[in-house]
Design a protein around this motif. Sequence first.
Motif, mmCIF file in Angstrom:
data_model
loop_
_atom_site.group_PDB
_atom_site.id
_atom_site.type_symbol
_atom_site.label_atom_id
_atom_site.label_comp_id
_atom_site.label_asym_id
_atom_site.label_seq_id
_atom_site.Cartn_x
_atom_site.Cartn_y
_atom_site.Cartn_z
ATOM 1 N N LEU A 205 -33.680 -34.523 -9.431
ATOM 2 C CA LEU A 205 -32.554 -33.601 -9.276
ATOM 3 C C LEU A 205 -32.572 -32.488 -10.304
ATOM 4 N N ASP A 206 -32.840 -32.802 -11.561
ATOM 5 C CA ASP A 206 -32.787 -31.764 -12.587
ATOM 6 C C ASP A 206 -34.080 -31.611 -13.387
ATOM 7 N N LYS A 208 -35.434 -33.431 -15.641
ATOM 8 C CA LYS A 208 -35.463 -33.971 -16.998
ATOM 9 C C LYS A 208 -36.240 -35.283 -17.043
ATOM 10 N N ARG A 277 -23.441 -34.372 -12.536
ATOM 11 C CA ARG A 277 -24.214 -33.232 -12.062
ATOM 12 C C ARG A 277 -23.717 -32.780 -10.696
ATOM 13 N N ASP A 294 -28.956 -25.000 -10.627
ATOM 14 C CA ASP A 294 -30.199 -24.413 -11.102
ATOM 15 C C ASP A 294 -31.157 -24.370 -9.924
ATOM 16 N N ARG A 301 -31.252 -28.996 -7.315
ATOM 17 C CA ARG A 301 -31.481 -29.223 -8.743
ATOM 18 C C ARG A 301 -30.140 -29.047 -9.435
ATOM 19 N N GLY A 302 -29.355 -30.123 -9.466
ATOM 20 C CA GLY A 302 -27.999 -30.039 -9.985
ATOM 21 C C GLY A 302 -27.962 -29.900 -11.493
ATOM 22 N N ARG A 303 -27.063 -29.076 -11.965
ATOM 23 C CA ARG A 303 -26.884 -28.886 -13.404
ATOM 24 C C ARG A 303 -25.767 -29.790 -13.906
ATOM 25 N N TRP A 304 -25.952 -30.326 -15.124
ATOM 26 C CA TRP A 304 -24.950 -31.213 -15.715
ATOM 27 C C TRP A 304 -23.655 -30.451 -15.945
#
Length: 349
Positions: A205-206, A208, A277, A294, A301-304
């Motif tokens: 998703l992001d 990281k 997110r 994002d 691509r979810g942002r926190w």
Amino acid sequence: MKREIAPNQMKIDALPARRSLTTGQMALSNIDYDEHATMRAWESFLADEPKCAGDAVHPSYVRSLIHDSWYRSATGGINAQGIEAPLSSDRDEIEYLTRANAELLSAARRSFASLGQLLDGTGAMLVLADSDGVLIDAIGDKKTLHDGMDIHLAIGGKWNEDAVGTNGIGTALWTGEPTFVHAAEHFCAGIKSWTCAGAPIRDPLDGKIIGVVDLSGYSPIFRPHNTALVAATARQIEKALAEQQQEQRTRLLEAFISSAPGYRRKDGLVIVDHRGRAIFCNNVPDGEATEMMDGPMEPGRGRWLMNLPSSGSEADLARALPAHLRSCHITPLKLDGDLRGVRRWSTGK
């Protein structure tokens, strides 16, 4: 004329172990590993105390990736004569690690189950570490698993570079790339009889890094394809994570629809998952969308956005969200009775 390889040398043909689409892809050329020369280089490194990471030690025998990690280890205060990693054996802490990494463990279960049986009798073990390099699962050859306890290569052992210096798990976390560390390349004397190859696992998703999968054993188990094996396993785990996330996203959307029959497409909607997110947004101002996302939602691509509070009350949820998102209707979304997300709904005009 081709140079002969001495008995104490090993030819390492390291494979490119990262997707070619990534920038900064790890590209390891063929190198000759010489155990005695690498040990002498390590001893020289410790004696000379180089002032910066770029100082040459023994460029013929030490890869720059390893030298740079030695430098980080030395300047970070790691004891070069160390014989083991830190280990937490507290039952409550282990249970917390298991709960906190439940999704990662679930995503890795199929890959670990299929590989575990194949590793029995091979002298190799496969381990899963979280984003801090703490081991949360281990399978493989029974004797190697037992011997791994001697250096705390076991559940609860902490293997990031800040804890134990240069090693396959910690150095893969640092570089963000599949990495092998062989024998004398380790920084701590007590683990120089081991070889390890680690590959980071990224959240689909992001993007990281949320963990590392690592193949370890005594140095004779080294094979050029070890790095490729763990890289492929990491990709399988990422695929399983993506499937889990898609299922949860679908369930959260269904939970929202069933709890908000008056929702209209022109209404503004943001759905946040249990890790804070944004996984879905619709009809929100461009500025807010840029702040929350994002890239496009599909594949997403979810942002926190927040730390999801444990209570789930509307007041706590509102306080946890960024200030510009606290208006309108904020309610929890539960799956199987557990708080798994938040909806922020504004009525369109």
